[in-house]
Design a protein around this motif. Structure first.
Motif, PDB file in Angstrom:
ATOM      1  N   ASN A  18      10.449   4.799  -0.985  1.00 51.68           N
ATOM      2  CA  ASN A  18      10.172   5.965  -0.153  1.00 51.68           C
ATOM      3  C   ASN A  18       8.710   6.405  -0.138  1.00 51.68           C
ATOM      4  O   ASN A  18       8.372   7.399   0.475  1.00 51.68           O
ATOM      5  CB  ASN A  18      11.081   7.129  -0.555  1.00 51.68           C
ATOM      6  CG  ASN A  18      11.465   7.972   0.631  1.00 51.68           C
ATOM      7  OD1 ASN A  18      11.373   7.524   1.772  1.00 51.68           O
ATOM      8  ND2 ASN A  18      11.899   9.178   0.377  1.00 51.68           N
ATOM      9  N   SER A  19       7.831   5.705  -0.840  1.00 50.16           N
ATOM     10  CA  SER A  19       6.422   6.092  -0.817  1.00 50.16           C
ATOM     11  C   SER A  19       5.483   4.900  -0.709  1.00 50.16           C
ATOM     12  O   SER A  19       4.283   5.069  -0.557  1.00 50.16           O
ATOM     13  CB  SER A  19       6.074   6.879  -2.089  1.00 50.16           C
ATOM     14  OG  SER A  19       6.241   6.051  -3.214  1.00 50.16           O
ATOM     15  N   CYS A  71       0.835  -1.200   0.000  1.00 45.72           N
ATOM     16  CA  CYS A  71       0.000   0.000   0.000  1.00 45.72           C
ATOM     17  C   CYS A  71       0.870   1.250   0.000  1.00 45.72           C
ATOM     18  O   CYS A  71       2.095   1.174   0.063  1.00 45.72           O
ATOM     19  CB  CYS A  71      -0.922  -0.003   1.220  1.00 45.72           C
ATOM     20  SG  CYS A  71      -0.026  -0.013   2.785  1.00 45.72           S
ATOM     21  N   GLU A  72       0.197   2.393  -0.059  1.00 44.51           N
ATOM     22  CA  GLU A  72       0.904   3.660   0.021  1.00 44.51           C
ATOM     23  C   GLU A  72       1.370   3.898   1.448  1.00 44.51           C
ATOM     24  O   GLU A  72       0.688   3.537   2.404  1.00 44.51           O
ATOM     25  CB  GLU A  72      -0.020   4.813  -0.368  1.00 44.51           C
ATOM     26  CG  GLU A  72      -0.242   4.958  -1.847  1.00 44.51           C
ATOM     27  CD  GLU A  72      -1.042   6.205  -2.139  1.00 44.51           C
ATOM     28  OE1 GLU A  72      -0.474   7.310  -2.010  1.00 44.51           O
ATOM     29  OE2 GLU A  72      -2.222   6.071  -2.476  1.00 44.51           O
ATOM     30  N   LYS A  73       2.540   4.535   1.577  1.00 40.83           N
ATOM     31  CA  LYS A  73       3.067   4.864   2.901  1.00 40.83           C
ATOM     32  C   LYS A  73       2.338   6.094   3.423  1.00 40.83           C
ATOM     33  O   LYS A  73       2.362   7.164   2.805  1.00 40.83           O
ATOM     34  CB  LYS A  73       4.567   5.134   2.799  1.00 40.83           C
ATOM     35  CG  LYS A  73       5.207   5.530   4.090  1.00 40.83           C
ATOM     36  CD  LYS A  73       6.665   5.885   3.874  1.00 40.83           C
ATOM     37  CE  LYS A  73       7.150   6.696   5.036  1.00 40.83           C
ATOM     38  NZ  LYS A  73       8.370   7.400   4.727  1.00 40.83           N
ATOM     39  N   LYS A  74       1.641   5.898   4.531  1.00 41.73           N
ATOM     40  CA  LYS A  74       0.939   6.991   5.206  1.00 41.73           C
ATOM     41  C   LYS A  74       1.127   6.818   6.704  1.00 41.73           C
ATOM     42  O   LYS A  74       1.293   5.685   7.177  1.00 41.73           O
ATOM     43  CB  LYS A  74      -0.553   6.974   4.880  1.00 41.73           C
ATOM     44  CG  LYS A  74      -0.882   7.285   3.447  1.00 41.73           C
ATOM     45  CD  LYS A  74      -2.379   7.311   3.236  1.00 41.73           C
ATOM     46  CE  LYS A  74      -2.709   7.599   1.792  1.00 41.73           C
ATOM     47  NZ  LYS A  74      -4.157   7.594   1.551  1.00 41.73           N
ATOM     48  N   PRO A  75       1.065   7.886   7.458  1.00 35.74           N
ATOM     49  CA  PRO A  75       1.225   7.761   8.910  1.00 35.74           C
ATOM     50  C   PRO A  75       0.114   6.894   9.517  1.00 35.74           C
ATOM     51  O   PRO A  75      -1.062   7.032   9.189  1.00 35.74           O
ATOM     52  CB  PRO A  75       1.107   9.204   9.420  1.00 35.74           C
ATOM     53  CG  PRO A  75       1.370  10.061   8.236  1.00 35.74           C
ATOM     54  CD  PRO A  75       0.942   9.281   7.035  1.00 35.74           C
TER      55      PRO A  75
END
Length: 145
Positions: free
Chosen positions: A111-112, A80-84
């Motif tokens: 990095n994402s 998945c996308e990197k999100k907090p």
């Protein structure tokens, strides 16, 4: 004892050990085939398809979920996308589906992107198909991704 008799005994012993190994290998293959049930599903954009298809990972297709059930053990892979907070929320969603998380690992890619691997155990009383699990997890993850 002469060398010939020692050698003859060693050869007989090796034959006995080889027979035992063959017997144990046959038993192990029968046991693993009889006890294991293996399913692998992938969801992309809410649709469920075979994991053997080529999947291009565009952001609107994420999260990509793969799950494998073997008896009560479950291996889950999520791309998945990197999100907090994604890892914590993902583990919470898995626990909402009545699975106990045994181990988890998260790796950042490019990095994402985020690749999460989870090993969990399903309650013995719970009978959930892989397809239902992947669908439910996907809908839970879509709420915050």
């Amino acid at each position: 004892m002469d060398k010939a008799s020692v050698l003859g005994d060693a050869i007989e012993y090796m034959k006995t050990l080889q027979e035992k190994v063959e017997t144990l290998e046959k038993q192990a293959s029968k046991t693993s085939n009889a006890e294991s049930r293996r399913f692998e599903m992938v969801t992309v954009g809410g649709e469920i398809s075979s994991s053997h298809e080529n999947i291009s990972c565009l952001s609107e297709q994420l999260p990509e979920i793969k799950a494998r059930f073997i008896r009560n053990d479950v291996l889950i892979r999520i791309h998945c996308e990197k999100k907090p907070g994604v890892v914590e929320k993902t583990l919470a969603e898995i626990e909402k589906l009545h699975l106990s998380v045994i181990n988890s690992n998260a790796v950042i890619f490019a990095n994402s992107m985020l690749h999460i691997t989870v090993v969990a155990q399903m309650d013995k009383d719970l009978t959930m198909t892989t397809k239902d699990f992947v669908r439910n997890l996907h809908s839970g993850l879509k709420q915050f991704m």
